[in-house]
Each structure stands twice: as structure tokens, then as C-alpha cells.
Design a protein around this motif. Structure first.
Motif, PDB file in Angstrom:
ATOM      1  N   ALA A 133      15.264 -21.363 -39.444  1.00 31.07           N
ATOM      2  CA  ALA A 133      14.176 -22.337 -39.452  1.00 31.07           C
ATOM      3  C   ALA A 133      12.930 -21.754 -38.816  1.00 31.07           C
ATOM      4  CB  ALA A 133      14.595 -23.606 -38.699  1.00 31.07           C
ATOM      5  N   VAL A 134      11.784 -22.196 -39.328  1.00 28.95           N
ATOM      6  CA  VAL A 134      10.481 -21.900 -38.742  1.00 28.95           C
ATOM      7  C   VAL A 134       9.860 -23.233 -38.343  1.00 28.95           C
ATOM      8  CG1 VAL A 134       8.214 -20.871 -39.098  1.00 28.95           C
ATOM      9  CG2 VAL A 134      10.221 -19.919 -40.285  1.00 28.95           C
ATOM     10  N   VAL A 135       9.400 -23.331 -37.101  1.00 28.08           N
ATOM     11  CA  VAL A 135       8.743 -24.553 -36.635  1.00 28.08           C
ATOM     12  C   VAL A 135       7.404 -24.168 -36.023  1.00 28.08           C
ATOM     13  CG1 VAL A 135       8.888 -26.615 -35.198  1.00 28.08           C
ATOM     14  CG2 VAL A 135      10.986 -25.604 -36.126  1.00 28.08           C
ATOM     15  N   THR A 136       6.338 -24.767 -36.536  1.00 28.30           N
ATOM     16  CA  THR A 136       5.016 -24.563 -35.961  1.00 28.30           C
ATOM     17  C   THR A 136       4.604 -25.822 -35.209  1.00 28.30           C
ATOM     18  OG1 THR A 136       3.901 -25.310 -37.977  1.00 28.30           O
ATOM     19  CG2 THR A 136       4.341 -22.947 -37.777  1.00 28.30           C
ATOM     20  N   LEU A 137       3.638 -25.659 -34.319  1.00 25.08           N
ATOM     21  CA  LEU A 137       3.143 -26.786 -33.514  1.00 25.08           C
ATOM     22  C   LEU A 137       1.733 -27.150 -33.950  1.00 25.08           C
ATOM     23  CD1 LEU A 137       4.707 -28.192 -31.088  1.00 25.08           C
ATOM     24  CD2 LEU A 137       5.656 -26.023 -31.886  1.00 25.08           C
ATOM     25  N   SER A 138       1.527 -28.428 -34.207  1.00 26.05           N
ATOM     26  CA  SER A 138       0.214 -28.941 -34.559  1.00 26.05           C
ATOM     27  C   SER A 138      -0.205 -29.960 -33.495  1.00 26.05           C
ATOM     28  CB  SER A 138       0.253 -29.563 -35.959  1.00 26.05           C
ATOM     29  OG  SER A 138      -1.003 -30.110 -36.311  1.00 26.05           O
ATOM     30  N   THR A 139      -0.910 -30.982 -33.894  1.00 24.91           N
ATOM     31  CA  THR A 139      -1.323 -32.058 -33.002  1.00 24.91           C
ATOM     32  C   THR A 139      -1.508 -33.326 -33.810  1.00 24.91           C
ATOM     33  OG1 THR A 139      -3.072 -32.905 -31.556  1.00 24.91           O
ATOM     34  CG2 THR A 139      -3.742 -31.337 -33.238  1.00 24.91           C
TER      35      THR A 139
END
Length: 244
Positions: A133-139
Motif C-alpha cells: 500500500a501507498v498512503v499519502t497525507l493531504s488536508t
């Protein structure tokens, strides 16, 4: 063959990134803790991951630098045998009305938050093992559109779009890509420069009537990174207590 899963967590020495590293450690992961400059904090994060039940090493890296980013993945492969999960939590904040925005601040923010996310995603697309899995952080400000957040939120909007396209490009590889978009969360990055009245106001915005904690966000990321969350793909999860 070991069944241990291996994660690379950038920005893993502080705040939400550290909470994510610890949460993954608690699930038995081996974790590469990426950090920009705070070696002492990174060492503490390694100790915390170990105490939680995982294994860990720290690697100093600028996520926007190709060689630095590759070094985190190299460490994961050398020390732990491969990469299953990539979480890009490294980021910077610059708050300003558009009319007053210092373009040097904009360039620095975009370099870390946008270019850095692309560099990490590119490396992840090349190296994450099947089932990963790849998880990115946004807002959540991408949707909430708070004044003063144009630079930060616009960069994170780019991250959201990139990640959802990445999910499509990973077709056939059995690797997911998702975004977690926190709302107001009690971290040093969020609290810096805000007086108590502003903090109290923001804490009242969610129906749950509190700020998020790094642990709240970490649990969402850990689920998406786990086999249990593998059917969730190409999504933006707004982890904000219900702010609309």
C-alpha cells in the motif's frame, strides 16, 4: 520467508508521522523512519517503534531529493528485505493570504509537499511488493477552504489527484494507493502561530467537538496499510471528526 511487513514512513520523527510509525510498529512492522533534520527525535521514534513491538531504523532524507528518497527504500530492502507500505508524511506549512504570499515560501512548500510526494510515489511504484500500500497525507482544508491556506491546500490538492491517478497506474500490481486528509490535529505544525482562541474555535468545528490527535490519524493510515484495508483503493479519506 518472513511474513514481517516493512514500511517506509517519511516525516516519521514527529507529529502524525511518528504516530504512524508507532502504530505500524504496534502491528509488528519493521519501519524505516525518514526524517529531515531532527536526529534526536528520529532516534526517539525508532525506540518508540521498537517498544511498540516492531523493528526500526532511521534514515535522514529530503523527500524531494531523488537520491535521499531512494536511500530510504534501499535501507528497507537492505535491513528488512523489501518494502510493503510507503507513507509520505513529510510536509511543511506556510500560511498567508494570497495577496501577501512570499513566493519563496510557496516554492519551498511545493518542493517538499508536491515534488516530495511525487518522488516518494515514483519510488513506491517501482518497489512496493504485491499486497502492499501507498498512503499519502493531504488536508481537509482542500474541501474546507480556510482563508490563509491557499498555498498549503493547493499543494495538497495536487497530492490527492496524483495519488488517485497512481492507484489507476498500479493496476495489476496488487498495490493500493490512498490519501488520508486530516482536519485540525493537535501537532506542533498545526498549533504553531495560533492563539488559544483560534485553537478553541477550531476544536469546536467537528461534531465530536475536539481537535484530532496524531493517534486518530495514525489508526486510519494503519488500517489502509494493512491487509484488512486492501479493498479500499484510490480514495481520499477525510479524517476530521465530521467537519463539513
Amino acid at each position: 520467508m518472513s511474513s514481517e511487513r516493512v514500511a517506509v514512513v517519511s516525516g516519521g520523527s514527529r507529529g502524525i508521522g511518528r504516530a504512524i510509525a508507532e502504530a505500524l510498529g504496534g502491528q509488528g512492522y519493521a519501519v524505516v523512519v525518514g526524517y529531515a533534520s531532527a536526529a534526536d527525535a528520529a532516534a526517539e521514534a525508532v525506540d518508540a517503534v521498537t517498544a511498540a513491538g516492531g523493528r526500526a531504523v532511521a534514515v535522514r532524507a529530503d523527500v524531494a531529493d531523488e537520491a535521499d528518497a531512494a536511500a530510504m527504500f534501499d535501507a528497507a530492502e537492505r535491513e528488512f528485505g523489501g518494502v510493503d507500505v510507503v507513507v509520505n508524511s513529510a510536509g511543511r506549512m506556510a500560511l498567508s493570504p494570497v495577496a501577501d504570499l512570499d513566493l519563496a515560501d510557496l516554492d519551498a512548500l511545493y518542493r517538499t509537499n508536491v515534488r516530495g510526494s511525487f518522488v516518494m510515489a515514483r519510488e513506491a511504484a517501482r518497489r512496493v511488493r504485491p499486497g502492499g500500500a501507498v498512503v499519502t497525507l493531504s488536508t481537509s482544508v482542500v474541501g474546507l477552504r480556510f482563508p490563509g491556506y491557499a498555498a498549503y491546500a493547493s499543494g495538497k490538492a495536487a497530492v490527492e489527484t496524483m495519488t488517485q491517478i497512481l492507484a489507476q497506474e498500479l493496476r495489476g500490481k496488487d498495490v493500493t494507493a490512498n490519501v488520508v486528509a486530516p482536519g485540525p490535529t493537535a501537532t506542533d505544525l498545526f498549533l504553531d502561530g495560533k492563539d488559544q482562541a483560534v485553537v478553541d474555535h477550531l476544536a469546536k468545528q467537528p461534531p465530536l467537538e475536539r481537535l484530532g490527535t496524531p493517534g486518530d490519524i495514525a489508526e486510519v493510515v494503519a488500517f489502509l496499510a494493512s491487509p484488512a484495508g486492501h479493498w479500499v483503493n484510490g480514495q481520499v479519506v477525510r479524517a476530521n471528526g465530521g467537519i463539513v
